[in-house]
Design a protein around this motif. Structure first.
Motif, PDB file in Angstrom:
ATOM      1  N   TRP A 271       3.062   0.659   5.850  1.00 28.09           N
ATOM      2  CA  TRP A 271       2.625   1.982   5.568  1.00 28.09           C
ATOM      3  C   TRP A 271       2.430   1.890   4.026  1.00 28.09           C
ATOM      4  O   TRP A 271       1.181   2.569   3.678  1.00 28.09           O
ATOM      5  N   VAL A 272       3.286   1.447   3.154  1.00 30.06           N
ATOM      6  CA  VAL A 272       2.938   1.488   1.856  1.00 30.06           C
ATOM      7  C   VAL A 272       1.646   0.545   1.355  1.00 30.06           C
ATOM      8  O   VAL A 272       0.996   0.443   0.286  1.00 30.06           O
ATOM      9  N   LEU A 273       1.641  -0.615   1.972  1.00 28.07           N
ATOM     10  CA  LEU A 273       0.672  -1.468   1.862  1.00 28.07           C
ATOM     11  C   LEU A 273      -0.743  -0.930   2.075  1.00 28.07           C
ATOM     12  O   LEU A 273      -1.890  -1.504   1.825  1.00 28.07           O
ATOM     13  N   ARG A 274      -0.800   0.048   3.038  1.00 32.27           N
ATOM     14  CA  ARG A 274      -2.134   0.757   3.302  1.00 32.27           C
ATOM     15  C   ARG A 274      -2.811   1.322   2.045  1.00 32.27           C
ATOM     16  O   ARG A 274      -3.951   1.617   2.080  1.00 32.27           O
ATOM     17  N   ASN A 275      -2.058   1.702   1.043  1.00 29.57           N
ATOM     18  CA  ASN A 275      -2.386   2.238  -0.132  1.00 29.57           C
ATOM     19  C   ASN A 275      -3.453   1.071  -0.797  1.00 29.57           C
ATOM     20  O   ASN A 275      -2.342   0.362  -1.383  1.00 29.57           O
ATOM     21  N   PRO A 276      -4.569   1.213  -1.297  1.00 25.12           N
ATOM     22  CA  PRO A 276      -5.145   0.022  -1.625  1.00 25.12           C
ATOM     23  C   PRO A 276      -4.651  -0.126  -3.356  1.00 25.12           C
ATOM     24  O   PRO A 276      -4.947  -1.033  -3.760  1.00 25.12           O
ATOM     25  N   GLY A 299      -0.430  -8.125   6.473  1.00 25.33           N
ATOM     26  CA  GLY A 299      -1.635  -8.307   7.345  1.00 25.33           C
ATOM     27  C   GLY A 299      -1.550  -7.332   8.207  1.00 25.33           C
ATOM     28  O   GLY A 299      -2.695  -7.048   8.785  1.00 25.33           O
ATOM     29  N   VAL A 300      -0.651  -6.410   8.562  1.00 26.85           N
ATOM     30  CA  VAL A 300      -0.623  -5.225   9.452  1.00 26.85           C
ATOM     31  C   VAL A 300      -1.467  -4.024   8.667  1.00 26.85           C
ATOM     32  O   VAL A 300      -1.275  -3.678   7.568  1.00 26.85           O
ATOM     33  N   ARG A 301      -2.422  -3.511   9.386  1.00 22.38           N
ATOM     34  CA  ARG A 301      -3.120  -2.452   8.899  1.00 22.38           C
ATOM     35  C   ARG A 301      -3.164  -1.364   9.632  1.00 22.38           C
ATOM     36  O   ARG A 301      -3.677  -1.542  10.769  1.00 22.38           O
ATOM     37  N   LEU A 302      -2.695  -0.197   9.135  1.00 26.47           N
ATOM     38  CA  LEU A 302      -2.479   1.024  10.083  1.00 26.47           C
ATOM     39  C   LEU A 302      -3.686   1.743  10.113  1.00 26.47           C
ATOM     40  O   LEU A 302      -4.360   1.947   9.307  1.00 26.47           O
ATOM     41  N   ASP A 303      -3.853   2.362  11.156  1.00 20.25           N
ATOM     42  CA  ASP A 303      -5.408   3.156  11.380  1.00 20.25           C
ATOM     43  C   ASP A 303      -4.902   4.446  11.069  1.00 20.25           C
ATOM     44  O   ASP A 303      -3.812   4.890  10.800  1.00 20.25           O
ATOM     45  N   ASP A 304      -5.899   5.151  11.023  1.00 18.43           N
ATOM     46  CA  ASP A 304      -5.895   6.690  10.446  1.00 18.43           C
ATOM     47  C   ASP A 304      -5.103   7.549  11.557  1.00 18.43           C
ATOM     48  O   ASP A 304      -4.494   8.361  11.169  1.00 18.43           O
ATOM     49  N   ARG A 308      -1.648   9.599  10.657  1.00 14.21           N
ATOM     50  CA  ARG A 308      -1.740  11.032  11.067  1.00 14.21           C
ATOM     51  C   ARG A 308      -0.293  11.482  11.952  1.00 14.21           C
ATOM     52  O   ARG A 308       0.474  12.258  11.809  1.00 14.21           O
ATOM     53  N   ARG A 309      -0.124  10.514  12.984  1.00 10.03           N
ATOM     54  CA  ARG A 309       1.100  10.372  13.403  1.00 10.03           C
ATOM     55  C   ARG A 309       2.330  10.563  12.590  1.00 10.03           C
ATOM     56  O   ARG A 309       3.526  11.357  12.857  1.00 10.03           O
TER      57      ARG A 309
END
Length: 332
Positions: A271-276, A299-304, A308-309
């Motif tokens: 989740w924190v790594l999704r922030n660019p 390397g895990v990329r959480l989708d939108d 939201r969930r």
């Protein structure tokens, strides 16, 4: 392991950093600390974060010994200066005297000739900012420090430092090290927008919220024996998160992690790594298997939809107020 640039610099850091805040030199024995460090190396971690104050300087010593024999050019070693490391009036803060003496102590303990990133651990209201930045710039010129950054500074403090650096021709800050997690998002309002504009990135600590986001703390139940919440050296930080309603919401994240084939910890780090604007997430460990579990978030990329969930579950237990900071008003 994947890698990201640190700010607009050319330095690459591993998405997952290994940090030894309250573990090395205090919470775990040195053999266990060494095992954790080598587990991190085996998993591709190249970035290691510490500070002179951790465990009363012992954490730097343990990390230095654990990394001995590893090719220095393959590592990025970060440390910090500000908090007291002695009893004298100059054994603290960001004065030129303390910075110069502290970096030499850190280099000696870490068994290295230089650190890749030297960070102001907090903002010092009692030292002119020009003095601090000139001392940092001198360390870069001396080759003892390659890059400079800060930790837990506000957007205004960072902006002031950048303005002075530009006016005086000093090396600019490349990073900030704040607390950041699903539960603690105070940097999003002001710090992140400024840093995105100015070319700094975040090296975030406590992405798993001191273990709360692993789901091991249950509402209405005592903290597990041996957990961080029972350790007096770290319980002050975690105490504010041990609210039954918050813990109940965290338990509701389990199906989201399960749907993605992730552990709760991996979900939190991803989740924190999704922030660019985040270059690296710092994880700590008391056992090698914790390291191996956490690094799988790289390397895990959480989708939108997943994001939201998560927001739907956590709702109003998330802290977003930028006025909430762990930075002190004055030196201790």
């Amino acid at each position: 392991m994947e890698f990201r640039h640190l700010g607009r610099s050319g330095l690459m850091v591993s998405e997952i950093s290994y940090g030894n805040w309250i573990t090395h030199g205090s919470q775990v024995e040195e053999d266990a600390a060494r095992a954790c460090v080598h587990a991190a190396l085996d998993e591709g971690v190249t970035t290691f974060d510490t500070a002179d104050v951790y465990a009363g300087t012992r954490a730097e010593e343990v990390l230095g010994r654990a990394l001995e024999g590893v090719r220095r050019e393959s590592l990025e070693i970060f440390t910090k200066v500000y908090w007291p490391t002695g009893t004298g009036p100059n054994d603290r803060g960001l004065s030129r005297k303390h910075i110069m003496e502290s970096v030499n102590g850190s280099l000696r303990r870490l068994r290295t000739d230089y650190v890749d990133l030297y960070q102001a651990h907090r903002f010092d209201v009692e030292t002119p900012l020009e003095e601090t930045l000139r001392a940092f710039d001198d360390l870069v010129r001396q080759g003892k420090v390659l890059y400079v950054g800060v930790s837990e500074w506000t957007a205004d403090q960072i902006a002031r430092a950048l303005k002075i650096a530009d006016e005086m021709g000093f090396d600019r800050l490349v990073s900030n090290q704040p607390q950041y997690s699903m539960l603690w998002r105070v940097i999003e309002a002001e710090v992140v927008p400024l840093c995105e504009k100015e070319g700094l990135s975040q090296i975030v600590w406590s992405p798993i919220a001191q273990g709360v986001l692993t789901g091991k703390y249950l509402p209405g139940r005592p903290a597990p024996a041996g957990s961080r919440a029972t350790d007096p050296t770290g319980s002050g930080f975690i105490g504010r998160m041990l609210d039954d309603e918050l813990l109940r919401r965290v338990q509701e994240l389990k199906p989201i992690a399960a749907d993605l084939g992730l552990t709760m910890a991996q979900l939190a780090v991803a989740w924190v790594l999704r922030n660019p604007n985040v270059s690296s997430a710092i994880v700590g460990a008391t056992r090698p298997e914790q390291v191996r579990d956490n690094v799988k978030a790289s390397g895990v990329r959480l989708d939108d939809e997943t994001m939201r969930r998560i927001d739907e579950v956590l709702g109003d237990v998330v802290e977003r107020d930028p006025a909430k900071t762990v930075s002190p008003a004055k030196r201790p």
